[in-house]
Structures are given as structure tokens and as C-alpha cells.
Design a protein around this motif. Sequence first.
Motif, PDB file in Angstrom:
ATOM      1  N   GLU A  21       1.190  -5.339   0.537  1.00  0.00           N
ATOM      2  CA  GLU A  21       1.681  -4.537  -0.576  1.00  0.00           C
ATOM      3  C   GLU A  21       3.204  -4.519  -0.588  1.00  0.00           C
ATOM      4  OE1 GLU A  21      -1.412  -0.932  -1.283  1.00  0.00           O
ATOM      5  OE2 GLU A  21      -0.221  -0.772   0.541  1.00  0.00           O
ATOM      6  N   VAL A  96       3.166   0.283  -7.095  1.00  0.00           N
ATOM      7  CA  VAL A  96       2.758  -0.296  -5.822  1.00  0.00           C
ATOM      8  C   VAL A  96       1.863  -1.489  -6.144  1.00  0.00           C
ATOM      9  CG1 VAL A  96       1.538   0.063  -3.645  1.00  0.00           C
ATOM     10  CG2 VAL A  96       2.887   1.930  -4.645  1.00  0.00           C
ATOM     11  N   ARG A  98      -0.540  -4.405  -4.751  1.00  0.00           N
ATOM     12  CA  ARG A  98      -1.381  -4.874  -3.639  1.00  0.00           C
ATOM     13  C   ARG A  98      -1.890  -6.259  -3.998  1.00  0.00           C
ATOM     14  NH1 ARG A  98      -5.860  -1.197  -1.115  1.00  0.00           N
ATOM     15  NH2 ARG A  98      -4.048  -0.582   0.081  1.00  0.00           N
ATOM     16  N   TYR A  99      -1.586  -7.239  -3.143  1.00  0.00           N
ATOM     17  CA  TYR A  99      -1.914  -8.636  -3.419  1.00  0.00           C
ATOM     18  C   TYR A  99      -3.267  -9.021  -2.822  1.00  0.00           C
ATOM     19  CZ  TYR A  99      -1.440 -13.697  -3.738  1.00  0.00           C
ATOM     20  OH  TYR A  99      -1.642 -15.026  -4.025  1.00  0.00           O
ATOM     21  N   PHE A 106      -2.757  -9.023  -8.332  1.00  0.00           N
ATOM     22  CA  PHE A 106      -2.167  -7.793  -7.821  1.00  0.00           C
ATOM     23  C   PHE A 106      -2.868  -6.621  -8.486  1.00  0.00           C
ATOM     24  CE2 PHE A 106       1.504 -10.596  -7.147  1.00  0.00           C
ATOM     25  CZ  PHE A 106       1.957 -10.198  -5.904  1.00  0.00           C
TER      26      PHE A 106
END
Length: 158
Positions: A21, A96, A98-99, A106
Motif C-alpha cells: 500500500e 490509500v 492497495r495494490y 489498486f
Amino acid sequence: MEKRGRGRPPKPSSIFNQDPEFFEIFLPNRISHQLRIPPDFIKHFDQEIPEAVILNDLSGRIWHVDIKQDENGVFLKNGWIRFVNEKRLELGQVMVFRYNRRSTSFTVRIFGRNAIKNEEQDSKKPFNSVKKEEQEFDADSIPIRKSKRNRRKPQKFA
């Protein structure tokens, strides 16, 4: 969950999500037309930077965004402005990212200036385009929207 026997707690790696992230604070004059992916985050692309990614919000909506690399870094470009406009991002909101390596996407969580996560932003509300916001933005002053609750008529005292 992995069994470790005799009341031992599970390994930390099985408790925490392993997806990397990063976060970004929305500043219209800096990231309304493109978003620079932090240089230290690039290692999470596993040797090859994808040409495009998908941005998902918490309600399940998706945006296709191209990734472009130049001498200044790696950027979310084509499709980014649409995301900014449709999410009606405002100065000071925190995003934020997140991958997910498997899906090259994301998941984006957005927090307001009050540090509370915006569960869902009403898609029926009108929004200003990035171009209009950029024209109105003055680098010497930070525009802050006042909520309707703060707009009270002055009380008269006898």
C-alpha cells in the motif's frame, strides 16, 4: 488459518494482508491531472511496470488508468482525471492505494479531512471539473469548503 498447535498464535504473515500500500494526500494543484507513484513502491510491480491498472473503490466501481513512465517517475495518467472528477476529490482528502499483483489493480480507500473513511460518496451530487478547480486555486490561500452546519445566521442578543 494455519494451525500451530497448543494455543500458539498464528504466524504474523497469515494475519496481515500482504498486498503493498501507499497513501497520497489530494492537493488539486499537484495531483489533479496525474498521480506520481512513490519511487520506493515501484519494486512491488515485480520487475515490469504495467501499461495500465484498474482502480477500484469500496462500492465496486472501476476506472481504467494508464501508467506512463518518464524521467520524473512513474505516473497514473490517462483515466486519472476521470477518477478524480467522479470521486469529487477535495483538498486534504487522503487516498490509500492497495495494490493487487494478481489483477494488476489498486483498491482505493478515501478518507476525509476529518480522518474518517468515506464509505460511499453520493454519485448524484454535482462536482466541479478539475480544470475549474485548478483555475480557482490560489497557491497563497487554501480553499476550505464550509459545511452547511457551520453557516448559521448571527444571533441577536438584547
